[in-house]
Design a protein around this motif. Structure first.
Motif, PDB file in Angstrom:
ATOM      1  N   VAL A 122      24.044   1.462 -18.876  1.00  0.00           N
ATOM      2  CA  VAL A 122      22.765   0.879 -18.474  1.00  0.00           C
ATOM      3  C   VAL A 122      21.998   1.956 -17.728  1.00  0.00           C
ATOM      4  O   VAL A 122      22.509   2.536 -16.765  1.00  0.00           O
ATOM      5  CB  VAL A 122      22.975  -0.359 -17.571  1.00  0.00           C
ATOM      6  CG1 VAL A 122      21.627  -0.938 -17.168  1.00  0.00           C
ATOM      7  CG2 VAL A 122      23.829  -1.390 -18.287  1.00  0.00           C
ATOM      8  N   ARG A 123      20.806   2.238 -18.193  1.00  0.00           N
ATOM      9  CA  ARG A 123      20.028   3.316 -17.578  1.00  0.00           C
ATOM     10  C   ARG A 123      18.723   2.788 -17.021  1.00  0.00           C
ATOM     11  O   ARG A 123      18.087   1.925 -17.610  1.00  0.00           O
ATOM     12  CB  ARG A 123      19.708   4.396 -18.620  1.00  0.00           C
ATOM     13  CG  ARG A 123      20.827   5.403 -18.761  1.00  0.00           C
ATOM     14  CD  ARG A 123      20.361   6.609 -19.522  1.00  0.00           C
ATOM     15  NE  ARG A 123      21.500   7.158 -20.271  1.00  0.00           N
ATOM     16  CZ  ARG A 123      21.412   7.696 -21.483  1.00  0.00           C
ATOM     17  NH1 ARG A 123      20.240   7.739 -22.092  1.00  0.00           N
ATOM     18  NH2 ARG A 123      22.484   8.168 -22.072  1.00  0.00           N
ATOM     19  N   GLN A 124      18.360   3.377 -15.943  1.00  0.00           N
ATOM     20  CA  GLN A 124      17.050   3.081 -15.355  1.00  0.00           C
ATOM     21  C   GLN A 124      15.995   3.879 -16.091  1.00  0.00           C
ATOM     22  O   GLN A 124      16.222   5.020 -16.469  1.00  0.00           O
ATOM     23  CB  GLN A 124      17.036   3.521 -13.894  1.00  0.00           C
ATOM     24  CG  GLN A 124      17.877   2.656 -12.997  1.00  0.00           C
ATOM     25  CD  GLN A 124      17.015   1.763 -12.126  1.00  0.00           C
ATOM     26  OE1 GLN A 124      15.969   1.324 -12.570  1.00  0.00           O
ATOM     27  NE2 GLN A 124      17.449   1.505 -10.919  1.00  0.00           N
ATOM     28  N   THR A 141      13.707  -7.498 -13.578  1.00  0.00           N
ATOM     29  CA  THR A 141      14.158  -6.453 -14.482  1.00  0.00           C
ATOM     30  C   THR A 141      13.403  -6.534 -15.801  1.00  0.00           C
ATOM     31  O   THR A 141      13.300  -7.599 -16.406  1.00  0.00           O
ATOM     32  CB  THR A 141      15.677  -6.596 -14.732  1.00  0.00           C
ATOM     33  OG1 THR A 141      16.325  -6.676 -13.473  1.00  0.00           O
ATOM     34  CG2 THR A 141      16.195  -5.409 -15.520  1.00  0.00           C
ATOM     35  N   ALA A 183      21.520  -1.333 -11.955  1.00  0.00           N
ATOM     36  CA  ALA A 183      21.928  -0.832 -13.272  1.00  0.00           C
ATOM     37  C   ALA A 183      23.440  -0.616 -13.318  1.00  0.00           C
ATOM     38  O   ALA A 183      24.124  -1.051 -14.251  1.00  0.00           O
ATOM     39  CB  ALA A 183      21.181   0.460 -13.589  1.00  0.00           C
ATOM     40  N   ARG A 184      23.950   0.002 -12.262  1.00  0.00           N
ATOM     41  CA  ARG A 184      25.384   0.269 -12.209  1.00  0.00           C
ATOM     42  C   ARG A 184      26.171  -1.035 -12.228  1.00  0.00           C
ATOM     43  O   ARG A 184      27.181  -1.185 -12.907  1.00  0.00           O
ATOM     44  CB  ARG A 184      25.675   1.073 -10.933  1.00  0.00           C
ATOM     45  CG  ARG A 184      27.113   1.228 -10.554  1.00  0.00           C
ATOM     46  CD  ARG A 184      27.778   2.494 -11.064  1.00  0.00           C
ATOM     47  NE  ARG A 184      26.880   3.639 -11.223  1.00  0.00           N
ATOM     48  CZ  ARG A 184      26.807   4.654 -10.347  1.00  0.00           C
ATOM     49  NH1 ARG A 184      27.538   4.618  -9.259  1.00  0.00           N
ATOM     50  NH2 ARG A 184      26.004   5.668 -10.569  1.00  0.00           N
ATOM     51  N   GLU A 223      26.174  -2.513 -15.600  1.00  0.00           N
ATOM     52  CA  GLU A 223      27.037  -1.720 -16.471  1.00  0.00           C
ATOM     53  C   GLU A 223      28.503  -2.112 -16.270  1.00  0.00           C
ATOM     54  O   GLU A 223      29.241  -2.357 -17.219  1.00  0.00           O
ATOM     55  CB  GLU A 223      26.834  -0.242 -16.141  1.00  0.00           C
ATOM     56  CG  GLU A 223      27.370   0.721 -17.172  1.00  0.00           C
ATOM     57  CD  GLU A 223      27.013   2.150 -16.765  1.00  0.00           C
ATOM     58  OE1 GLU A 223      25.980   2.666 -17.227  1.00  0.00           O
ATOM     59  OE2 GLU A 223      27.758   2.731 -15.933  1.00  0.00           O
ATOM     60  N   LEU A 245      18.155  -9.737 -12.475  1.00  0.00           N
ATOM     61  CA  LEU A 245      17.918  -9.363 -13.870  1.00  0.00           C
ATOM     62  C   LEU A 245      16.805 -10.229 -14.445  1.00  0.00           C
ATOM     63  O   LEU A 245      15.955  -9.772 -15.193  1.00  0.00           O
ATOM     64  CB  LEU A 245      19.194  -9.569 -14.696  1.00  0.00           C
ATOM     65  CG  LEU A 245      20.313  -8.547 -14.465  1.00  0.00           C
ATOM     66  CD1 LEU A 245      21.557  -8.948 -15.242  1.00  0.00           C
ATOM     67  CD2 LEU A 245      19.855  -7.146 -14.871  1.00  0.00           C
ATOM     68  N   GLU A 284      18.278   0.285 -21.663  1.00  0.00           N
ATOM     69  CA  GLU A 284      17.377   0.917 -20.708  1.00  0.00           C
ATOM     70  C   GLU A 284      16.516  -0.170 -20.063  1.00  0.00           C
ATOM     71  O   GLU A 284      15.950  -1.020 -20.765  1.00  0.00           O
ATOM     72  CB  GLU A 284      16.500   1.952 -21.401  1.00  0.00           C
ATOM     73  CG  GLU A 284      17.250   3.236 -21.708  1.00  0.00           C
ATOM     74  CD  GLU A 284      16.293   4.317 -22.186  1.00  0.00           C
ATOM     75  OE1 GLU A 284      16.238   5.384 -21.550  1.00  0.00           O
ATOM     76  OE2 GLU A 284      15.583   4.072 -23.180  1.00  0.00           O
ATOM     77  N   ILE A 285      16.434  -0.084 -18.769  1.00  0.00           N
ATOM     78  CA  ILE A 285      15.674  -1.109 -18.050  1.00  0.00           C
ATOM     79  C   ILE A 285      14.825  -0.469 -16.961  1.00  0.00           C
ATOM     80  O   ILE A 285      15.117   0.640 -16.504  1.00  0.00           O
ATOM     81  CB  ILE A 285      16.611  -2.138 -17.377  1.00  0.00           C
ATOM     82  CG1 ILE A 285      17.650  -1.405 -16.513  1.00  0.00           C
ATOM     83  CG2 ILE A 285      17.268  -3.037 -18.388  1.00  0.00           C
ATOM     84  CD1 ILE A 285      18.499  -2.325 -15.678  1.00  0.00           C
ATOM     85  N   ARG A 286      13.783  -1.196 -16.590  1.00  0.00           N
ATOM     86  CA  ARG A 286      13.033  -0.813 -15.394  1.00  0.00           C
ATOM     87  C   ARG A 286      13.237  -1.933 -14.365  1.00  0.00           C
ATOM     88  O   ARG A 286      13.025  -3.109 -14.667  1.00  0.00           O
ATOM     89  CB  ARG A 286      11.543  -0.666 -15.700  1.00  0.00           C
ATOM     90  CG  ARG A 286      10.716  -0.338 -14.447  1.00  0.00           C
ATOM     91  CD  ARG A 286       9.276  -0.020 -14.785  1.00  0.00           C
ATOM     92  NE  ARG A 286       8.573  -1.178 -15.316  1.00  0.00           N
ATOM     93  CZ  ARG A 286       8.000  -2.124 -14.539  1.00  0.00           C
ATOM     94  NH1 ARG A 286       8.077  -2.035 -13.224  1.00  0.00           N
ATOM     95  NH2 ARG A 286       7.365  -3.143 -15.088  1.00  0.00           N
ATOM     96  N   VAL A 287      13.680  -1.493 -13.210  1.00  0.00           N
ATOM     97  CA  VAL A 287      13.932  -2.484 -12.158  1.00  0.00           C
ATOM     98  C   VAL A 287      12.802  -2.401 -11.140  1.00  0.00           C
ATOM     99  O   VAL A 287      12.414  -1.307 -10.728  1.00  0.00           O
ATOM    100  CB  VAL A 287      15.285  -2.198 -11.471  1.00  0.00           C
ATOM    101  CG1 VAL A 287      15.564  -3.253 -10.409  1.00  0.00           C
ATOM    102  CG2 VAL A 287      16.391  -2.165 -12.504  1.00  0.00           C
TER     103      VAL A 287
END
Ligand SMILES: [Zn+2]
Length: 671
Positions: free
Chosen positions: A579-581, A538, A561-562, A565, A534, A549-552
Motif C-alpha cells: 500500500v503506497r501513499q 482515504t 498505509a502501513r 498493508e 479508510l 495507491e492511496i491518498r490519505v
C-alpha cells in the motif's frame, strides 16, 4: 430530617396532659401577644414551635381552604357526618383538623348555651379540656401502635356509653390504615350504624390501604400539601412572633424542604432558630438567619455550589465536577443528597424554561430565579431532559452502590461526557448537513447502556471531508447507507481516542479483495479505527493488486498505509500486498460517494407526494431514514452496476416510521 414534634405528638397520645396550648396566633400576627413570648417567661418549659403554633380554629389552618369551607357548610346546615376520613401527607394538619372538629362538635360557647359551631369559642370547659388533651369524651388512638382487634373492641365498647362531659364522643384514630383486617371488620359494624352521639375521625397518610368498605362510610377530606409560598409566609409570621429574623431566601428554603408539611417546616424552623441563635444570628439586632445556615442544616449543598456543579456537568468538565464533589464530601455532605439537589435544580430550570413567568415567582429563591433563568436561556430542553433522566437513574445507583461517593462520581463523570453530545434533534440536523459548517460534531461516549440515540436511524451523509471530527470513544457506528448511529459500546471505559467504531462482526478470512471497496470491507471488523479512516479520509488513486495507491487526508490516522498493508498481508496470507501513499488526487472517499447517492435518494424521497402530504400534516416531522436495499454497507450500489446506475429505483416505504418526530428523538434515553 429530625422532627421533634413527631415524638412530641406520640407523647401526647394517652400521656399526661401537656401544658395548655396558647391561643391561636395566625390571625393576629405579625403583632404577637407579648405575654406569650418565651423570653417573657423563661421558666416555662420550652415547647416546640409545631405545638406552640398549632392551629386551634379552622381559620388558622393553612392551605386547606376547601376542607374548611365544606366543614363550615356542614356545621352551618347541621349536617355533620358521623365519620370522617382525613388524608394527606404527614404534617399537613390531619390530627389538628380532627381536634378542631372535636371542639366544634362539643363547644358550648362562652355562655354555655351554644350548639355545635364551626367557630369553637376556645373558652368553654369543653374547648379548654380538648385543647389541653384531657377531655374525657375525646379519645385519640394511634393505630400505628395499636393495630389489633382488641384495641378496636375497646373503642367499640366505649361507644356504648353516653358522653360524660361533652355533647359528642369523638374517637380520633390516627394512621388508621395500620389497623388489621379484623380490626377494620370489627369497626365496620359500628360505622354502619354509629350511635347518635359518636363521631369517628380517622386520619391516614395512605388512603389506598384503607378498605373501601370503611371509606364508603366516611366523609373524606384530602388535605393538600401546603404551597411553598403559604408555608414561607406562615414561617415568617412564626419567626416574627419568636422575635427571630430570617432572610426571605432562608425561609423559602425551609418551606421547600418542608415539602408541604407545616409540622416538618416548623421543626426545621425550630432547628434553624436554635442553631442561628448559637451562631449569633437571627436576633433583633443581629444579622438575620441566612440561607447558608439553613442549607447547611438541611444538609443541602450550598445552593451556589449546586449551580456550579450543574454548570460543570453541562459544560462537560469532569475535573470541575469532581472538585466540587470532593469539597462537598470533605464537608460531610451526602453525595446522594447533592445529586438530588442537582436533580431538583434541573427540574427548576426546566420549569423556568417552560413557564418564563416563573422568573418572577416569589416561590423560587432569588438565586434560583437569576442563575436558573440564565441556565434556562442557555440549555436546550432536550439536554435538560437527558440530564434529568441520567441523574434520576444515577440517584438510584447511588442508593444501591456499596460506596456512595464512587457511585455519585461515576454519575457525574458520565453526565460530563454526554454533555457535549448534541441533543438528538441537533444531531439529526447536523447529520442532515444543515449545520455542517458549525462546530465539528463531537461525539463523546454515551453513558451506560447502549441506546440507539438516533431512534429511527437517520441515514444521511456524514459530514464530508473526513471522519466526523473527534468521533471519540467508539460511539458512532457507521451503518449501512452511509448513515451514522450513535450507540453505546460494550467498552464504556475506553479512552477517548479518535476512533470510529465499526461493530460489524469480524468476517472469516476471505479471498483477497478485488476492489477498493472490498479492501475497505476487508478491514471492517479487523480494525475499526482504520476502517473508519479508510472510509472517510482515504482516496483511492489506483488499485492494481497487489499494489494499492492511496491518498490519505491530512490529520488522518498516522501510518494508515502501513497499517492497511499489514492487515492485507496477514488477512490474506499473501506478503505481496503493498500500500503506497500518493499525492495524486484520487477518487472521492467511499463516504463521499455514499453521501452523494443518499442525497439523490433523499431528494427523490422528499419530492414524493406522500412525503409532501405527510410533511404538511406534521410540520415538525423530519424525513428519516431513506433506505435503498439495493445499496451495500457503504451506501453504494453493487459494484457491477455502480457506473451506469447511480440512482437506482427507490424502494419507498412511507409507513416504516420514516417520519421522525423531533419529540421522539429527544425523548430517547441516554442514560
Ligand atoms: Zn367552646
Amino acid at each position: 430530617m429530625t422532627v421533634p414534634s413527631d415524638q412530641d405528638r406520640s407523647e401526647e397520645a394517652g400521656l399526661p396532659a401537656p401544658p395548655a396550648d396558647g391561643p391561636g396566633l395566625f390571625g393576629d400576627a405579625p403583632q404577637p401577644p407579648a405575654p406569650a413570648m418565651p423570653d417573657a417567661a423563661p421558666a416555662a418549659p420550652y415547647r416546640v414551635l409545631a405545638r406552640k403554633y398549632r392551629p386551634t380554629t379552622f381559620d388558622d389552618l393553612i392551605g386547606q381552604e376547601t376542607t374548611v369551607r365544606i366543614l363550615r357548610n356542614a356545621f352551618a346546615l347541621g349536617r355533620v357526618a358521623h365519620a370522617f376520613m382525613l388524608t394527606g401527607v404527614r404534617g399537613v394538619g390531619k390530627t389538628t383538623t380532627a381536634r378542631i372538629i372535636a371542639r366544634a362538635l362539643n363547644c358550648t360557647g362562652p355562655d354555655g348555651t351554644g350548639g355545635p359551631t364551626a367557630d369553637p369559642c376556645g373558652v368553654c370547659p369543653n374547648c379548654v379540656a380538648i385543647l389541653a388533651d384531657r377531655h374525657p369524651d375525646v379519645l385519640e388512638m394511634d393505630a400505628a401502635s395499636r393495630t389489633g382487634v382488641d384495641d378496636v373492641r375497646e373503642i367499640i365498647e366505649a361507644t356504648r356509653f353516653r358522653p360524660m362531659q361533652g355533647r359528642m364522643k369523638v374517637f380520633i384514630i390516627d394512621e388508621v390504615h395500620m389497623l388489621s383486617r379484623n380490626a377494620f371488620n370489627a369497626l365496620l359494624k359500628t360505622l354502619e350504624e354509629p350511635p347518635a352521639q359518636v363521631t369517628f375521625i380517622f386520619a391516614t397518610t395512605e388512603l389506598r390501604k384503607v378498605p373501601v368498605t370503611v371509606l364508603s362510610r366516611c366523609q373524606t377530606f384530602a388535605l393538600r400539601r401546603v404551597p411553598q409560598v403559604e408555608l414561607a409566609a406562615h414561617f415568617d409570621r412564626v419567626a416574627q412572633a419568636e422575635h427571630v429574623r430570617f432572610s426571605p431566601d432562608a425561609l423559602s428554603l425551609i418551606a421547600r424542604a418542608a415539602d408541604g408539611s407545616v409540622r416538618d417546616g416548623l421543626s426545621l424552623l425550630d432547628q434553624a432558630i436554635a442553631q442561628g441563635t448559637l451562631d449569633g444570628e437571627g436576633g433583633t439586632d443581629a444579622a438575620p438567619i441566612g440561607m447558608d445556615l439553613v442549607a447547611g442544616m438541611l444538609g443541602l449543598a450550598d445552593r451556589g455550589l449546586v449551580f456550579d456543579l450543574l454548570d460543570a456537568v453541562l459544560e462537560g468538565r469532569p475535573d470541575r465536577a469532581l472538585a466540587i464533589t470532593a469539597d462537598v464530601y470533605v464537608r460531610g455532605g451526602d453525595l446522594g443528597v447533592m445529586l438530588g439537589d442537582v436533580l431538583e435544580l434541573v427540574h427548576t430550570v426546566s420549569r423556568i424554561k417552560a413557564i418564563p413567568a416563573l422568573r418572577d415567582n416569589p416561590e423560587l429563591p432569588e438565586a434560583e430565579r437569576q442563575r436558573g433563568a440564565a441556565l434556562a436561556e442557555r440549555v436546550p430542553v432536550p439536554v435538560l431532559g437527558r440530564t434529568w433522566q441520567m441523574l434520576l437513574k444515577g440517584l438510584s445507583e447511588v442508593e444501591q452502590a456499596p460506596d456512595r461517593r464512587q457511585a455519585a462520581e461515576m454519575v457525574l463523570i458520565r453526565l460530563c461526557y454526554v454533555a457535549d453530545l448534541p441533543p438528538p434533534g441537533d444531531l439529526v440536523r447536523r447529520m442532515l448537513g444543515q449545520d455542517a459548517a458549525a462546530a465539528p460534531l463531537h461525539v463523546p461516549e454515551p453513558a451506560g447502556g447502549g441506546n440507539d440515540v438516533s431512534g429511527p436511524a437517520v441515514s444521511t451523509p456524514p459530514v464530508a471531508g473526513g471522519p466526523p471530527a473527534g468521533g471519540d470513544g467508539g460511539a458512532i457506528r457507521m451503518v449501512a447507507n452511509g448513515g451514522m448511529r450513535v450507540e453505546g459500546t460494550p467498552r464504556p471505559a475506553a479512552p477517548r481516542t479518535g476512533r470510529v467504531e465499526e461493530t460489524a462482526p469480524a468476517p472469516e478470512p476471505l479471498a483477497p479483495p478485488r476492489t477498493w471497496r472490498e479492501t475497505v470491507a476487508f478491514v471492517s471488523g479487523r480494525d475499526a479505527m482504520l476502517h473508519g479512516h479508510l472510509r472517510h479520509a482515504t482516496h483511492l488513486v489506483s488499485f492494481a493488486p497487489p499494489l494499492i495507491e492511496i491518498r490519505v487526508e491530512r490529520n488522518s490516522l498516522p501510518g494508515l498505509a502501513r497499517r492497511l498493508e499489514t492487515i492485507l498481508r496477514e488477512g490474506t496470507g499473501d506478503p505481496a500486498w503493498q500500500v503506497r501513499q500518493s499525492d495524486a488526487e484520487g477518487e472521492a472517499t467511499l463516504a463521499e460517494q455514499g453521501a452523494e447517492i443518499i442525497q439523490l435518494h433523499r431528494a427523490a424521497a422528499q419530492a414524493h407526494p406522500l412525503v409532501q402530504a405527510a410533511m404538511q400534516v406534521f410540520p415538525t416531522a423530519r424525513l428519516g431514514e431513506v433506505t435503498d436495499h439495493a445499496l451495500d454497507d457503504y451506501g453504494l450500489p453493487p459494484e457491477e452496476m455502480a457506473v451506469q446506475n447511480l440512482a437506482p429505483d427507490l424502494e419507498f416505504a412511507p409507513l416504516d416510521a420514516d417520519l421522525v418526530e423531533e419529540d421522539d428523538l429527544d425523548a430517547d434515553d441516554f442514560a
